[in-house]
Design a protein around this motif. Structure first.
Motif, PDB file in Angstrom:
ATOM      1  N   LEU A  64       0.783  -1.052  -0.040  1.00 31.13           N
ATOM      2  CA  LEU A  64       0.079  -0.006   0.054  1.00 31.13           C
ATOM      3  C   LEU A  64       0.991   1.276  -0.070  1.00 31.13           C
ATOM      4  CD1 LEU A  64      -2.949   1.018   0.077  1.00 31.13           C
ATOM      5  CD2 LEU A  64      -2.627   1.161   2.527  1.00 31.13           C
ATOM      6  N   ARG A  65       2.007   1.175   1.068  1.00 30.95           N
ATOM      7  CA  ARG A  65       2.751   2.420   1.096  1.00 30.95           C
ATOM      8  C   ARG A  65       3.520   2.756  -0.258  1.00 30.95           C
ATOM      9  NH1 ARG A  65       4.621   1.130   7.032  1.00 30.95           N
ATOM     10  NH2 ARG A  65       2.958   2.230   8.169  1.00 30.95           N
ATOM     11  N   ALA A  91       8.218   9.573   7.244  1.00 27.78           N
ATOM     12  CA  ALA A  91       8.731   8.723   6.168  1.00 27.78           C
ATOM     13  C   ALA A  91       8.378   7.250   5.987  1.00 27.78           C
ATOM     14  CB  ALA A  91      10.268   8.920   5.937  1.00 27.78           C
ATOM     15  N   ASN A  92       7.833   6.773   7.367  1.00 29.14           N
ATOM     16  CA  ASN A  92       7.849   5.551   7.560  1.00 29.14           C
ATOM     17  C   ASN A  92       9.027   4.511   7.104  1.00 29.14           C
ATOM     18  OD1 ASN A  92       5.036   5.581   8.271  1.00 29.14           O
ATOM     19  ND2 ASN A  92       4.346   5.698   6.308  1.00 29.14           N
ATOM     20  N   ALA A  93       8.989   3.739   6.165  1.00 26.66           N
ATOM     21  CA  ALA A  93      10.221   2.919   5.805  1.00 26.66           C
ATOM     22  C   ALA A  93      11.045   3.628   4.616  1.00 26.66           C
ATOM     23  CB  ALA A  93      10.108   1.655   5.593  1.00 26.66           C
ATOM     24  N   SER A 168       3.619  11.266   3.046  1.00 27.44           N
ATOM     25  CA  SER A 168       2.818  10.240   2.734  1.00 27.44           C
ATOM     26  C   SER A 168       2.470   9.140   3.615  1.00 27.44           C
ATOM     27  CB  SER A 168       3.967   9.309   1.856  1.00 27.44           C
ATOM     28  OG  SER A 168       3.288   7.933   1.258  1.00 27.44           O
ATOM     29  N   LEU A 169       1.180   8.904   3.748  1.00 25.72           N
ATOM     30  CA  LEU A 169       0.526   8.142   4.881  1.00 25.72           C
ATOM     31  C   LEU A 169       0.964   8.042   6.156  1.00 25.72           C
ATOM     32  CD1 LEU A 169      -0.112   4.879   2.365  1.00 25.72           C
ATOM     33  CD2 LEU A 169      -1.848   6.787   3.148  1.00 25.72           C
ATOM     34  N   SER A 170       1.074   9.131   6.613  1.00 24.67           N
ATOM     35  CA  SER A 170       1.562   9.269   8.103  1.00 24.67           C
ATOM     36  C   SER A 170       0.712  10.324   8.623  1.00 24.67           C
ATOM     37  CB  SER A 170       2.795   9.469   8.476  1.00 24.67           C
ATOM     38  OG  SER A 170       3.520  10.685   7.571  1.00 24.67           O
TER      39      SER A 170
END
Lengths: 354, 67
Positions: A64-65, A91-93, A168-170
């Motif tokens: 998804l990410r 940033a996640n990963a 992005s997505l956080s």
């Protein structure tokens, strides 16, 4: 004795659980009303750390990410300029940096997308997740600098530092969205874009409704199992309040099919996206409720082939930091010709040429 | 422990084998989902739970018992 002096010697996990009020904070634009703490930041941090420790499982749920990051990169490349220094907020990963090293979907021969980007600063509060892919080959193809934030709601950067801020997505886990957006605006150089994407609106409505119905029937009441999310309508107001100009907001639905509702919940957990709402019920969800929810999910939303769809609604937003040199929208009523005529003429022309 | 099955996996497998009961429970809720009250579908749910418990014992019991 001054509390600040001791803080550095407290082990990290304990330090996270101590109140932050005792530490100094950067002065940020006050958002007005006092913030209500909806999400537990400490709990979210712990979930992300735990999820990232299992590297295999964590990489397995990057689908998804990665997809969202790729779509965000396309939006960045739509802006025709070079970005010497970019901040990836939350940033996640480092999925964004990784997607930047791949060529664009539309023009596979044009080389990696990172040609247009100089240095990337990837900031996240979860260290394990941030450094999960630090030794993969893509790190050598792009100038990436990972920075661990003390909390995901404070940006320790000077004003006018970055040529673009991406996220992005956080942002759907942030309590004080107006303040974080205002800080993002502050660290941007004038006439630079903020491009973000967050989970919103009706994301995971299938899971939400099934759990609600199941709990209502089994236990006679409803508990919070999915987060409250921002709606598309709110985003424009949020960006405007943070001082952004020339706003663009659009919505994208990604539907993923899962074999059963447990697979969905396991994947969410491996992403570190489990429930972190303050008012959540502590402890695991009851087996009876899970059992009931599976039956309802299948009956209410299930596909014909026996899979269960899960909708992720992504809200993309673009805002520009104001600058006197920036192009301004023309005044109302100064248009020289009707856009309706123009578009219809185009359509007619196409029809004739075929 | 390598190769350990997580409890949720066992749970998912057991529930997956009770699709008939699960679907009849779901249908009962669906019949009037704007007016769900506690224990509205208790009979269907108990059938589902009985089925799940039986399946779970089969899964968790040592393999010689299964044969």
């Amino acid at each position: 004795m001054n509390f600040l002096s001791v803080r550095a010697f407290i082990p990290p996990l304990t330090r996270r659980t101590l109140p932050l009020r005792t530490t100094r904070r950067y002065a940020v634009q006050a958002a007005g009303a006092p913030t209500i703490e909806i999400f537990s930041q400490q709990h979210k941090w712990m979930q992300k750390e735990r999820a990232a420790k299992d590297v295999e499982a964590s990489r397995g749920v990057d689908y998804l990410r990665d997809e969202v990051a790729s779509r965000l990169c396309e939006r960045l490349l739509d802006i025709n300029r070079h970005f010497p220094h970019v901040l990836d907020l939350g940033a996640n990963a480092c999925n964004l940096a990784r997607q930047l090293t791949l060529p664009s979907v539309d023009s596979p021969d044009a080389g990696p997308r990172s040609n247009r980007v100089g240095k990337i600063t990837a900031a996240d509060s979860s260290e394990t997740l941030l450094f999960r892919d630090a030794d993969l080959p893509f790190n050598r193809e792009v100038d990436i600098n990972r920075e661990v934030l003390t909390t995901s709601e404070l940006l320790p950067y000077e004003a006018n530092t970055f040529d673009a801020v991406l996220s992005s997505l956080s942002m759907h886990w942030i309590n004080d969205l107006p303040s974080v957006l205002a800080q993002a605006n502050n660290v941007l150089k004038p006439d630079s874009p903020f491009i973000g994407v967050m989970m919103g609106g009706d994301s995971l409505f299938e899971l939400r409704t099934s759990l609600q119905l199941a709990e209502l029937e089994r236990r006679g009441g409803v508990a919070t199992h999915t987060s409250p999310l921002a709606d598309v309508r709110d985003i424009g107001g949020l960006l405007q309040r943070a001082g952004f100009n020339l706003l663009t907001v659009d919505v994208d639905d990604i539907v993923v099919d899962y074999p059963d509702s447990f697979a969905l919940m396991k994947d969410l957990q491996a992403m570190g996206e489990s429930n972190a709402v303050m008012s959540r019920e502590k402890g695991a969800i009851q087996r009876d409720v899970l059992l009931a929810a599976e039956g309802i999910y299948r009956e209410l939303h299930g596909n014909e082939d026996g899979t269960l769809p899960a909708t992720f609604r992504l809200i993309y937003m673009i805002g520009w930091k104001p600058s006197p040199k920036q192009a301004k929208p023309l005044e109302r009523g100064t248009g020289m010709f009707s856009i309706k005529d123009f578009l219809e003429k185009d359509k007619k022309g196409d029809g004739e040429s075929k | 422990m390598p190769g350990r099955t997580r409890p949720i996996d066992k749970f998912a497998t057991a529930v997956g084998r009770c699709s008939k009961e699960g679907s009849s429970y779901g249908k009962c809720i669906m019949a009037d989902y704007n007016n769900v009250t506690k224990d509205k579908c208790i009979t269907e749910f108990l059938k589902l739970k009985d089925c799940y418990l039986v399946r779970l014992t089969i899964i968790t019991s040592p393999s010689q018992k299964k044969n």
